[in-house]
Design a protein around this motif. Structure first.
Motif, mmCIF file in Angstrom:
data_model
loop_
_atom_site.group_PDB
_atom_site.id
_atom_site.type_symbol
_atom_site.label_atom_id
_atom_site.label_comp_id
_atom_site.label_asym_id
_atom_site.label_seq_id
_atom_site.Cartn_x
_atom_site.Cartn_y
_atom_site.Cartn_z
ATOM 1 N N LYS A 207 0.963 -1.241 0.084
ATOM 2 C CA LYS A 207 -0.060 0.062 0.155
ATOM 3 C C LYS A 207 0.844 1.183 -0.106
ATOM 4 N N ARG A 208 0.315 2.220 -0.915
ATOM 5 C CA ARG A 208 1.005 3.622 -0.849
ATOM 6 C C ARG A 208 0.238 4.669 -0.767
ATOM 7 N N ALA A 209 0.819 5.893 -0.264
ATOM 8 C CA ALA A 209 -0.256 7.048 -0.001
ATOM 9 C C ALA A 209 0.644 8.265 -0.590
ATOM 10 N N GLU A 221 -3.307 0.512 -3.720
ATOM 11 C CA GLU A 221 -3.004 -0.820 -3.350
ATOM 12 C C GLU A 221 -2.413 -1.686 -4.329
ATOM 13 N N ASP A 222 -2.157 -1.245 -5.561
ATOM 14 C CA ASP A 222 -1.572 -2.142 -6.571
ATOM 15 C C ASP A 222 -0.188 -1.611 -6.886
ATOM 16 N N GLY A 223 0.487 -1.046 -6.011
ATOM 17 C CA GLY A 223 1.719 -0.647 -6.358
ATOM 18 C C GLY A 223 1.911 0.638 -7.022
ATOM 19 N N GLY A 224 0.605 1.382 -7.276
ATOM 20 C CA GLY A 224 0.732 2.804 -7.884
ATOM 21 C C GLY A 224 0.162 2.838 -9.108
ATOM 22 N N PHE A 245 4.211 10.871 6.032
ATOM 23 C CA PHE A 245 5.108 9.695 6.546
ATOM 24 C C PHE A 245 4.037 8.835 7.161
ATOM 25 N N PHE A 246 4.248 7.447 7.080
ATOM 26 C CA PHE A 246 3.360 6.400 7.668
ATOM 27 C C PHE A 246 4.345 5.460 8.323
ATOM 28 N N VAL A 247 3.937 5.018 9.700
ATOM 29 C CA VAL A 247 4.707 4.028 10.234
ATOM 30 C C VAL A 247 4.195 2.657 10.118
ATOM 31 N N ASP A 248 2.824 2.585 9.781
ATOM 32 C CA ASP A 248 1.938 1.499 9.688
ATOM 33 C C ASP A 248 1.080 1.616 8.777
ATOM 34 N N PRO A 249 0.143 0.708 8.007
ATOM 35 C CA PRO A 249 -0.993 1.000 7.322
ATOM 36 C C PRO A 249 -1.940 1.965 7.792
ATOM 37 N N ASP A 250 -1.965 2.120 9.105
ATOM 38 C CA ASP A 250 -2.999 3.068 9.784
ATOM 39 C C ASP A 250 -2.469 4.350 10.171
ATOM 40 N N GLN A 251 -1.517 4.328 10.932
ATOM 41 C CA GLN A 251 -0.971 5.487 11.607
ATOM 42 C C GLN A 251 0.055 6.373 10.840
#
Length: 284
Positions: A207-209, A221-224, A245-251
């Motif tokens: 997953k990317r953001a 969710e498909d690599g971009g 910046f994400f430390v995991d998929p939620d935070q």
């Protein structure tokens, strides 16, 4: 990044952050410790935009000035206590390096303020251009986001590109516009033509953001290949978001102009603004 002892990791992180804050150098030097912030004077009057440590000892600074054609690269092998600098990186016409990442002590990539990515395989002794964007796109390599030992994403201007071979070959994940070939697994040659990116983060292996527009966050969710608007910061329409910046998929966190810091705990769907006493623009 290799796993570090807590003290060594904290020392390298503090050193890197401090170097970006004290761009112009300091009055005195003292050996960094794990508990106290220390100033580290730099033997250069240039400004620096990015820092990266591959382990507790080896690090790089990327920057430049109007006097440094080809940009300026700083290197340390003692955890940031001492730095050596080299200019004229490859055949670059730029005056400023804006992004830096090393996959190992020898293999690394750097980005410029005029849309070029260069690569080294000998620890920075020589560099080769692997992606160059025409000036008409008004591009700047803002940062790199690493998703594994060989996979790295870059934001150039408002476009997202990806390499699966540590920066040798790049493929476009948003509107190609002639910058580079589209990723072959993406369904269309001209992917997400209206998506405008300013920063990208890795949320998980799949997953990317990214920041899309001024206040919106989109995820993939498909690599971009495909992106979907996940959420936005309400009441912040006039504030520009600069990094996330994400430390995991939620935070995760975003920062922006006027001292903005906002946090999410549900993968970017809802954001809460955190109170700060900072009025300056936050860029990272």
């Amino acid at each position: 990044m290799p796993e570090l002892h807590k003290t060594d990791a904290r020392r390298s992180l503090l050193c890197g952050l401090l170097l970006l804050v004290v761009l112009g150098g300091c009055d005195r030097a003292a050996a960094p410790t794990s508990d106290v912030w220390q100033s580290i004077p730099l033997s250069s009057g240039a400004g620096f935009s990015a820092v990266y440590f591959s382990d507790a000892q080896n690090g790089w600074l990327a920057g430049g000035s109007h006097l440094t054609e080809g940009g300026l690269l700083g290197m340390t092998t003692d955890g940031g206590l001492h730095w050596s600098f080299s200019g004229r990186i490859g055949n670059l016409k730029t005056t400023h390096l804006t992004a830096i990442h090393f996959f190992s002590r020898d293999v690394g990539i750097a980005g410029t303020d005029n849309g070029e990515i260069v690569r080294t395989s000998d620890g920075g002794q020589s560099w080769k251009s692997t992606l160059r964007v025409s000036d008409r796109f008004g591009n700047r390599v803002s940062h790199f986001a690493v998703a594994g030992p060989r996979v790295v994403y870059a934001v150039i201007g408002d476009q997202v590109v990806r390499s699966r071979d540590r920066g040798k070959i790049w493929q476009c994940l948003t509107a190609a516009n002639g910058i580079c070939p589209a990723a072959p697994e993406c369904p269309e040659a001209d992917v997400n033509p209206k998506l405008k990116a300013s920063a990208l983060a890795i949320m998980s292996p799949s997953k990317r953001a990214l920041i899309s527009g001024k206040t919106a966050v989109a995820t993939s969710e498909d690599g971009g290949c495909t992106w979907h608007k996940t959420g936005s910061l309400t009441g912040q329409d006039r504030v520009r978001l600069n990094d996330l910046f994400f430390v995991d998929p939620d935070q995760g966190w975003v920062v922006g102009d006027n001292g903005l810091i906002a946090m999410t705990s549900d993968g970017g769907r809802q954001w809460s603004v955190q109170n700060t006493a900072v009025a300056a623009h936050l860029t990272a």
